[in-house]
Design an enzyme around this catalytic site. Sequence first.
Site, short mmCIF file in Angstrom:
data_model
loop_
_atom_site.label_atom_id
_atom_site.label_comp_id
_atom_site.label_asym_id
_atom_site.label_seq_id
_atom_site.Cartn_x
_atom_site.Cartn_y
_atom_site.Cartn_z
N SER A 32 0.91 -0.98 0.00
CA SER A 32 0.02 0.15 0.04
C SER A 32 0.96 1.31 -0.06
CB SER A 32 -0.88 0.03 1.28
OG SER A 32 -1.31 1.28 1.49
N HIS A 36 -1.27 -1.38 -4.37
CA HIS A 36 -2.60 -0.96 -3.57
C HIS A 36 -2.54 0.27 -3.63
CE1 HIS A 36 -5.99 -1.81 -0.98
NE2 HIS A 36 -5.58 -0.56 -0.21
N ASP A 60 -4.43 3.58 -2.21
CA ASP A 60 -5.52 4.19 -1.09
C ASP A 60 -6.13 5.78 -1.63
OD1 ASP A 60 -5.91 1.90 0.44
OD2 ASP A 60 -3.68 2.62 1.13
N MET A 65 -8.66 8.37 -0.89
CA MET A 65 -9.51 8.97 0.28
C MET A 65 -9.91 10.36 0.24
SD MET A 65 -7.04 7.67 3.56
CE MET A 65 -6.44 6.05 3.50
N HIS A 100 -7.88 1.17 -4.03
CA HIS A 100 -8.82 1.18 -3.03
C HIS A 100 -9.52 2.30 -3.04
CE1 HIS A 100 -9.31 0.40 1.48
NE2 HIS A 100 -10.39 0.24 0.83
N MET A 158 -11.74 4.68 -1.21
CA MET A 158 -12.32 5.16 0.34
C MET A 158 -12.98 6.60 0.23
SD MET A 158 -9.43 3.55 2.69
CE MET A 158 -8.16 3.66 1.26
N MET A 186 -11.47 -4.99 5.32
CA MET A 186 -10.69 -4.22 5.87
C MET A 186 -10.50 -4.77 7.48
SD MET A 186 -9.96 -1.47 4.17
CE MET A 186 -9.25 -0.59 5.43
N ASP A 240 -6.71 -6.03 4.39
CA ASP A 240 -6.27 -4.58 4.33
C ASP A 240 -6.17 -3.98 5.69
OD1 ASP A 240 -4.94 -2.19 3.75
OD2 ASP A 240 -6.92 -1.62 2.59
C1 DX5 Z 1 -6.13 1.87 5.28
C2 DX5 Z 1 -5.71 1.46 4.03
C3 DX5 Z 1 -4.63 0.59 4.04
C4 DX5 Z 1 -3.51 0.98 4.67
C5 DX5 Z 1 -2.97 -0.16 5.23
O1 DX5 Z 1 -7.45 2.76 5.47
O2 DX5 Z 1 -6.81 1.28 3.10
O3 DX5 Z 1 -4.48 0.32 2.69
O4 DX5 Z 1 -2.46 1.84 3.90
O5 DX5 Z 1 -1.63 0.10 5.95
P1 DX5 Z 1 -1.10 -0.79 6.83
O6 DX5 Z 1 -0.27 -2.01 6.28
O7 DX5 Z 1 0.09 0.09 7.32
O8 DX5 Z 1 -2.01 -1.07 7.90
ZN ZN Z 2 -6.18 0.15 1.61
#
Ligand code: DX5
Ligand code: ZN
Length: 214
Positions: free
Chosen positions: A6, A29, A31, A33, A62, A64, A133, A171
Amino acid sequence: MRVAPSILSADFANLERDLRAVASADLIHVDVMDQHFVPNLTIGLPVVRRLVEVSPLPIDAHLMIANPDHWAPAYAEAGAASVTFHLEASGAPVRLARELRRCGVGAGLALNPATPVAAAVDLLGEIDLLLIMSVEPGFGGQELIERSLAKIAQARQLIDSAGLAIELAVDGGVDETTARAVADAGATILVSGAAIFGSGNPAQAIRRLRDQAA
Ligand code: DX5
Ligand code: ZN
């Protein structure tokens, strides 16, 4: 077992360099947001477009974000290999999954910690990836919520009994100490941010995660 670093924990001023540092992984991956669906803001379409261009590995976006029904197809057009949206945020998940597949990308469905796996049962035939998650989404470096292991096992059972070849991604809080339990529960993709990019040696961290999961 496939490993998906990620890039939330990568250096945002050096994303291309950090993508190269994890080229031994299986997919990236990303993220996205929006500060509405989660209390954090990261990157959006223009950056994802560039990441796709420079990434040596396929990208799973991903999302969010609120209103994925509107925004997700643009991430498919941006070149992501798969686009994962949250069930909690989608008004019409069947339609959205079908639209993503029509765009030629994998349709991913993500479930927050408080969303039961059973909520995804009627969608399993529509998706290519189920993402559990194992932390509340929004931030990297959190501890895996123990209860997630039972959810992964439950998801594994549902997928197998339906005879479907859906990737099961996990994740949040996946590191050297939790990877084995996550793998034993039935995951096929380990998403990991802090444990890879915070390690000082991403390639070795990826190897260790794979070893633990083997
Ligand atoms: C959290 C993200 C994850 C995050 C995971 O909201 O969706 O992808 O980056 O990170 P670690 O492995 O540090 O928990
Ligand atoms: Zn993620």
